[in-house]
Design a protein around this motif. Sequence first.
Motif, short mmCIF file in Angstrom:
data_model
loop_
_atom_site.label_atom_id
_atom_site.label_comp_id
_atom_site.label_asym_id
_atom_site.label_seq_id
_atom_site.Cartn_x
_atom_site.Cartn_y
_atom_site.Cartn_z
N GLN A 112 33.85 46.66 35.74
CA GLN A 112 35.42 47.88 35.88
C GLN A 112 35.97 47.49 36.75
OE1 GLN A 112 37.83 48.49 32.90
NE2 GLN A 112 36.37 47.40 32.14
N ASN A 113 34.80 47.39 37.80
CA ASN A 113 34.71 47.34 39.59
C ASN A 113 35.81 46.34 40.10
OD1 ASN A 113 34.23 50.24 39.26
ND2 ASN A 113 31.79 49.38 39.67
N ALA A 114 34.97 45.30 39.46
CA ALA A 114 35.91 44.37 39.96
C ALA A 114 36.97 44.23 39.98
CB ALA A 114 34.91 43.26 39.48
N ILE A 115 37.24 44.83 38.65
CA ILE A 115 38.61 44.97 37.95
C ILE A 115 39.92 45.60 39.13
CG2 ILE A 115 40.21 45.27 36.04
CD1 ILE A 115 38.22 44.72 33.68
N LYS A 116 39.39 46.49 39.02
CA LYS A 116 40.13 47.37 39.94
C LYS A 116 39.53 46.46 41.38
CE LYS A 116 37.81 52.34 38.14
NZ LYS A 116 37.81 53.18 37.93
N GLU A 117 38.88 46.20 41.77
CA GLU A 117 39.40 45.93 43.77
C GLU A 117 40.03 44.52 42.97
OE1 GLU A 117 37.67 46.47 46.14
OE2 GLU A 117 36.86 48.18 45.34
N LEU A 118 39.77 43.62 42.36
CA LEU A 118 40.99 43.09 42.26
C LEU A 118 42.33 43.15 42.19
CD1 LEU A 118 41.53 39.49 41.64
CD2 LEU A 118 41.31 39.69 39.41
N GLU A 119 42.90 44.15 41.80
CA GLU A 119 44.02 44.32 41.22
C GLU A 119 43.73 45.18 42.63
OE1 GLU A 119 43.80 48.09 37.94
OE2 GLU A 119 44.13 46.58 37.38
N SER A 120 43.30 46.27 43.32
CA SER A 120 43.52 46.23 45.11
C SER A 120 43.96 45.10 45.99
CB SER A 120 42.66 47.42 45.95
OG SER A 120 42.72 47.50 46.78
N LEU A 121 43.24 43.98 45.34
CA LEU A 121 43.78 43.15 46.75
C LEU A 121 44.73 42.03 46.30
CD1 LEU A 121 39.79 41.10 46.72
CD2 LEU A 121 41.01 42.32 48.49
N GLU A 122 45.16 42.19 44.61
CA GLU A 122 46.08 41.02 43.97
C GLU A 122 47.27 41.95 45.17
OE1 GLU A 122 45.48 41.29 40.05
OE2 GLU A 122 45.54 38.67 40.57
N SER A 123 47.64 43.50 44.89
CA SER A 123 48.48 43.73 45.58
C SER A 123 48.56 44.02 47.29
CB SER A 123 48.38 45.48 44.98
OG SER A 123 48.83 46.59 46.02
N LYS A 124 47.60 43.76 47.35
CA LYS A 124 47.68 43.21 48.89
C LYS A 124 47.95 42.48 49.84
CE LYS A 124 44.59 47.30 50.60
NZ LYS A 124 43.34 47.93 51.16
N TYR A 125 47.96 40.80 48.34
CA TYR A 125 48.03 40.19 49.06
C TYR A 125 49.70 39.89 48.68
CZ TYR A 125 48.40 35.16 47.99
OH TYR A 125 48.94 33.38 48.29
N VAL A 126 49.84 41.11 48.02
CA VAL A 126 51.51 40.13 47.79
C VAL A 126 51.81 40.97 48.45
CG1 VAL A 126 53.13 41.28 45.71
CG2 VAL A 126 51.29 40.36 45.23
N GLN A 127 51.53 42.13 49.32
CA GLN A 127 52.50 42.98 50.11
C GLN A 127 52.16 42.13 51.04
OE1 GLN A 127 50.55 46.79 50.84
NE2 GLN A 127 51.34 47.46 48.55
N MET A 128 51.53 41.21 51.79
CA MET A 128 51.17 40.64 53.24
C MET A 128 52.23 39.51 53.17
SD MET A 128 46.84 40.47 53.62
CE MET A 128 47.31 39.66 54.93
N LYS A 129 52.24 38.81 51.67
CA LYS A 129 53.67 37.91 51.20
C LYS A 129 55.05 37.89 51.97
CE LYS A 129 52.18 35.90 47.03
NZ LYS A 129 52.41 35.26 46.40
N HIS A 130 55.27 39.66 50.82
CA HIS A 130 56.14 40.15 51.07
C HIS A 130 56.43 40.31 53.30
CE1 HIS A 130 56.65 41.72 47.75
NE2 HIS A 130 57.17 40.19 47.50
#
Length: 207
Positions: A112-130
């Motif tokens: 569950q912690n890994a899923i939360k970290e993954l969601e956070s990283l994916e969100s930041k990754y999308v923001q960085m791409k934008h």
Amino acid sequence: MSNLFTRIKDTISADFNEMLDQKEQKNPIAQLNQYVRRCEQEVKKIRGLVEKQYALKQEFTREYHQAAAMADKRKRQAEIALRSNEEDLHEQAQKDQEYFEERAAKLDSIRQNAIKELESLESKYVQMKHKLKDLYVKRMELKGRENAAQAHKGMNKVLHTDRFAEKSSATFDEMEDYIERLENQVNAEYRSYTLDARIAELEKRAE
């Protein structure tokens, strides 16, 4: 030997990049290009971390399901042993059941912690791409403005520089004088030809 060549290559590359950096400090567009390159590298790095985090989540999920399945299996086996009055087997199956249940619970928490970290990283990754795409657009805008400014500068030089205007005026005056001389020459030759032709006609008649 390969390590030596690698160090030499890295040293030359570092010196070259430092030289480019010093040169680019004088050019805002070049500075922006350098910043965009750094952002591209960071985006690439974050993408690698996202991929690793996703792989970890998949591994934790697989281990969790395996532990949960073993806990269920030992639970069924313990019930069978109990119904068969096999106390030793029942006790051993129960201990294994408890172990796998604890393992499954721990793995589920980690998952569950890994899923939360993954969601956070994916969100930041999308923001960085934008953000990177916004930088691309900003760079195109600045390049367009720079190009327009250079064009206007060149046109103003042609249209408003007195020296250029004087040279252009002198050139046009010389061309006009040349054309006038040609026109006068043509007219003179035409009059001469007409006079000679008329006199020749009179001489022919007199004969």
